[in-house]
Structure formats: structure tokens, C-alpha cells
Write a protein that holds these residues in place. Structure first.
Motif, mmCIF file in Angstrom:
data_model
loop_
_atom_site.group_PDB
_atom_site.id
_atom_site.type_symbol
_atom_site.label_atom_id
_atom_site.label_comp_id
_atom_site.label_asym_id
_atom_site.label_seq_id
_atom_site.Cartn_x
_atom_site.Cartn_y
_atom_site.Cartn_z
ATOM 1 N N ALA A 73 20.993 -37.331 12.752
ATOM 2 C CA ALA A 73 21.836 -37.017 13.915
ATOM 3 C C ALA A 73 21.451 -35.673 14.512
ATOM 4 O O ALA A 73 21.403 -35.517 15.745
ATOM 5 N N TYR A 74 21.146 -34.699 13.650
ATOM 6 C CA TYR A 74 20.748 -33.363 14.124
ATOM 7 C C TYR A 74 19.431 -33.428 14.902
ATOM 8 O O TYR A 74 19.308 -32.850 15.992
ATOM 9 N N LEU A 122 17.300 -34.499 22.214
ATOM 10 C CA LEU A 122 17.956 -34.671 23.516
ATOM 11 C C LEU A 122 18.150 -33.333 24.223
ATOM 12 O O LEU A 122 17.995 -33.227 25.446
ATOM 13 N N LEU A 123 18.467 -32.302 23.419
ATOM 14 C CA LEU A 123 18.694 -30.974 24.004
ATOM 15 C C LEU A 123 17.413 -30.430 24.632
ATOM 16 O O LEU A 123 17.423 -29.939 25.764
ATOM 17 N N LEU A 158 28.561 -45.264 18.463
ATOM 18 C CA LEU A 158 28.154 -46.583 17.975
ATOM 19 C C LEU A 158 27.075 -46.499 16.904
ATOM 20 O O LEU A 158 26.793 -47.493 16.228
ATOM 21 N N ARG A 159 26.455 -45.314 16.772
ATOM 22 C CA ARG A 159 25.413 -45.148 15.762
ATOM 23 C C ARG A 159 26.038 -45.141 14.356
ATOM 24 O O ARG A 159 27.221 -44.802 14.210
ATOM 25 N N PRO A 160 25.255 -45.473 13.338
ATOM 26 C CA PRO A 160 25.808 -45.539 11.969
ATOM 27 C C PRO A 160 25.989 -44.166 11.328
ATOM 28 O O PRO A 160 25.483 -43.899 10.237
ATOM 29 N N VAL A 161 26.664 -43.282 12.050
ATOM 30 C CA VAL A 161 26.982 -41.952 11.522
ATOM 31 C C VAL A 161 28.451 -41.666 11.846
ATOM 32 O O VAL A 161 29.016 -42.241 12.779
ATOM 33 N N THR A 162 29.039 -40.783 11.083
ATOM 34 C CA THR A 162 30.449 -40.465 11.305
ATOM 35 C C THR A 162 30.587 -39.482 12.475
ATOM 36 O O THR A 162 29.617 -38.833 12.893
ATOM 37 N N PHE A 187 29.473 -34.285 15.404
ATOM 38 C CA PHE A 187 29.990 -32.962 15.802
ATOM 39 C C PHE A 187 29.151 -31.846 15.176
ATOM 40 O O PHE A 187 28.750 -30.889 15.865
ATOM 41 N N MET A 188 28.871 -31.968 13.882
ATOM 42 C CA MET A 188 28.072 -30.937 13.205
ATOM 43 C C MET A 188 26.649 -30.883 13.750
ATOM 44 O O MET A 188 26.059 -29.801 13.854
ATOM 45 N N ALA A 189 26.104 -32.035 14.109
ATOM 46 C CA ALA A 189 24.746 -32.062 14.662
ATOM 47 C C ALA A 189 24.703 -31.356 16.021
ATOM 48 O O ALA A 189 23.763 -30.611 16.316
#
Length: 248
Positions: A7-8, A14-15, A94-98, A103-105
Motif C-alpha cells: 500500500a505504501y 501515485l504521489l 476495494l483493495r485487499p488491505v485495511t 491511512f498509514m501508507a
């Protein structure tokens, strides 16, 4: 941990795909060079204005007081209200992450951008000193590195406040205007109420100067570090609490 790392990396990619991030990086590198040339040009007229050993710290104070908070505000607007408005945040959910991973990423990618600006600034000002023939000794370079590390901690606390504020907005313009007004209010408040500065992380943007003074006691630095850490944890926690309840 693997999901958070994925996720990070996704948020970081993207950033850095945003054109404004490239512009910010170039401006961050060019501004000290332009100021160094201006000081060099004014040196024959005003001898006190020159690129000296303190140039990296003078530029750091300028960046932490104005430029980096503006960058944090801009990138925070892109990472949160902009994604809510454009509904791309819904795709992230929708991705398989919480939501905690997301948020942390986002917070970590923002911190990476801030760290990147400080690295660019340190290298650029070091090169400016090198060209001007005013290279610092190893002791001064170590002191400057300490000041830059302290500035990074202060900017993380500022990021936490902006990230928390961003959770209340679903439009970029609303967030930017409100955050600018609040930032200005945080800066003006200590002039009206002196004790306010001790409880506002926004007033620690020049905290790095304390690390350069031999008259500041270690206990004062330790207390300030604890306050910035507590502020960061508090505002990131409150920000996640609100983010976790975001309806998209």
C-alpha cells in the motif's frame, strides 16, 4: 507488513506521478541556488549579505516556516479530500488491505515527501557553500544534520495536524482555505496568548534552532521531542478515527 508495504509503495508511486510533485522538487532545489546568486550579487553593496557557513540553517528556517508547510498542505489535499471528491478513495478501499494500512501508507508517503525536500535542501545548500568557498567543518556539518533531523520531526507533527483537519473535508478548496486560515491563526495566537505556543505543534517550526544553541538544556530538548511525538500520535490517531468512518 507485506500488505502495508504494498500500500505504501502504491501511494508513493501515485504521489510521484503527480506533475506538481516534480515541480515542488525542482523548486525546492532551485530556490537556494537563486538566493545564493542574489546574495553573491548584493555582497559588494551589502557586505553582511553573503553565502556563509550558516546558509544551510537560514534556508532551513525559511523552508520550515513557510515552504514545507505549504507543500504539506498541498499534498495532504491531494491524498485525502481530492481522492474523496474524485471517488478514487473508493477504489483504494476495494483493495485487499485495511483502512488502517491505507491511512498509514498515505501518511508515510507524505512523510517521505517531506524528508525528500529536506534532503534536497541539505545537498543544495552544501553545494552552494562549496561553490562559495565557505564549506563547514565536520562538526558544523554534524550540527546541521542534527538540526535537519529535528526539523523533520517538527514537520511530521505539522503533517499530523493537517492530515487530521483534512478528514473533515470532501473538497480540496474547502480544506486548503480552512487549513491556511487555521495555520495563520496558530501562528498569530502566541502573540495574543504567550502560553499558547507551548501547546501548539505549529509553533515548533523553528524547533531546530534550539538544537544549535549550547545554552539550551538537554531536558528542554527532550521535553520538546516528547511533545512533538505525543502531538503526532494524537493527531494521526484522531485522523485515522475520522478516516475509518469516511463514507465514499
Amino acid at each position: 507488513m507485506h500488505k502495508w508495504t504494498a500500500a505504501y509503495m502504491s501511494e508513493l508511486t501515485l504521489l510521484f506521478y503527480r506533475r506538481k510533485v516534480i515541480v515542488i522538487a525542482i523548486f525546492s532545489a532551485v530556490l537556494p541556488v537563486l538566493i545564493a546568486f542574489a546574495l553573491k550579487g548584493l555582497e559588494p553593496l551589502l557586505a553582511l549579505l553573503a553565502v556563509g557557513p550558516s546558509f544551510p540553517i537560514e534556508m532551513l528556517s525559511l523552508y520550515t516556516g513557510l515552504w514545507i508547510p505549504l507543500v504539506i498542505l498541498t499534498l495532504t489535499a491531494d491524498l485525502f479530500p481530492q481522492e474523496v471528491a474524485s471517488r478514487t478513495l473508493k477504489l483504494a478501499f476495494l483493495r485487499p488491505v485495511t483502512r488502517l494500512h491505507i491511512f498509514m501508507a498515505k501518511a508515510a508517503s507524505l512523510a517521505t515527501a517531506v524528508g525528500g525536500i529536506l534532503v534536497i535542501l541539505f545537498i543544495t545548500t552544501f553545494v552552494c557553500n562549496l561553490v562559495a568557498g565557505t564549506v563547514n567543518g565536520s562538526g558544523e556539518i554534524l550540527s546541521n544534520l542534527t538540526a535537519y533531523a529535528a526539523a523533520f520531526a517538527a514537520m511530521l507533527a505539522v503533517s499530523a495536524v493537517f492530515v487530521f483537519i483534512a478528514q473533515f473535508f470532501k473538497s480540496v478548496s474547502g480544506f486548503v482555505i480552512s487549513a491556511l486560515v487555521l495555520y495563520a491563526a496558530f501562528k498569530i495566537a502566541p502573540f495574543l496568548l504567550s502560553s499558547f505556543s507551548a501547546f501548539s505543534p505549529m509553533n515548533y517550526t523553528d524547533w531546530h534552532m534550539l538544537w544549535l544553541s549550547s545554552y539550551v538544556r538537554p531536558g528542554t530538548l527532550f521535553t520538546g521531542a516528547l511533545f512533538l511525538l505525543a502531538s503526532s500520535v494524537l493527531f494521526y490517531s484522531l485522523g485515522y478515527y475520522k478516516f475509518d468512518r469516511t463514507q465514499v
